[in-house]
Design a protein around this motif. Structure first.
Motif, short mmCIF file in Angstrom:
data_model
loop_
_atom_site.label_atom_id
_atom_site.label_comp_id
_atom_site.label_asym_id
_atom_site.label_seq_id
_atom_site.Cartn_x
_atom_site.Cartn_y
_atom_site.Cartn_z
N ARG A 1 -114.23 35.74 4.61
CA ARG A 1 -114.95 36.17 5.81
C ARG A 1 -115.54 34.97 6.55
N GLN A 2 -116.11 34.03 5.77
CA GLN A 2 -116.74 32.85 6.37
C GLN A 2 -115.72 31.79 6.79
N HIS A 3 -114.57 31.78 6.12
CA HIS A 3 -113.54 30.77 6.37
C HIS A 3 -112.18 31.46 6.50
N PRO A 4 -111.96 32.19 7.59
CA PRO A 4 -110.67 32.89 7.73
C PRO A 4 -109.50 31.91 7.78
N ALA A 5 -108.40 32.30 7.16
CA ALA A 5 -107.24 31.42 7.05
C ALA A 5 -106.49 31.29 8.37
N ASN A 6 -106.25 30.05 8.75
CA ASN A 6 -105.30 29.76 9.83
C ASN A 6 -103.93 29.54 9.23
N GLU A 7 -103.96 28.93 8.03
CA GLU A 7 -102.72 28.54 7.38
C GLU A 7 -102.98 28.31 5.89
N GLY B 1 -110.03 27.00 10.69
CA GLY B 1 -110.63 26.27 11.81
C GLY B 1 -110.34 24.79 11.65
N ALA B 2 -111.40 23.97 11.72
CA ALA B 2 -111.25 22.52 11.56
C ALA B 2 -111.35 22.10 10.11
#
Length: 133
Positions: free
Chosen positions: A77-83, A106-107
């Motif tokens: 939830r705090q760090h949703p996956a981009n990849e 994100g970054a």
């Protein structure tokens, strides 16, 4: 001739068992990869051992399967996956499967390491870590 046939048969059976084991390891790792990519703690928990060592940002804690699901739910939830990609997978000298991946949110980029353990007839995640690079 019988000795050669028996030896050949035994070698063939051992090779087949090794191939099946490698496919099972790859299958679990690929399934875990997809659940992490999707950010699904509920699906990920299906592949966790009853107790699992979880490391997030250098803080390692042993958790029950249910507790680990909550930890991963919060993390996703705090760090949703981009990849998420598996960079390397293999087995230790003792035959324990492992995989190393890269999780991007994100970054932020995290190095993911997981160890797989055979429990009964199942391959389950015994240890998993997300460490920020």
């Amino acid at each position: 001739m019988k000795v050669n046939r028996n030896t050949t048969s035994l070698v063939l059976v051992l090779v087949c068992l090794q191939v099946i084991t490698l496919f099972a390891q790859s299958d679990v790792i690929s399934q875990v990869k997809e659940t992490i990519k999707a950010g699904s703690a509920k699906e990920l928990s299906k592949y966790l051992n009853q107790t699992v060592d979880v490391t997030i940002d250098d803080k390692m804690q042993p958790y029950s399967k249910a507790q680990a699901e909550f930890i991963f739910r919060d993390f996703f939830r705090q760090h949703p996956a981009n990849e998420f990609n598996i960079i390397h997978q293999g087995s230790s000298k003792g035959g324990q499967p492992f995989a190393i991946g890269q999780y991007k949110s994100g970054a932020e980029t995290y190095r993911v390491f997981m160890k797989i353990k055979t429990v009964g007839n199942q391959q389950l995640v015994h240890e998993i870590s997300f460490v920020k690079e």
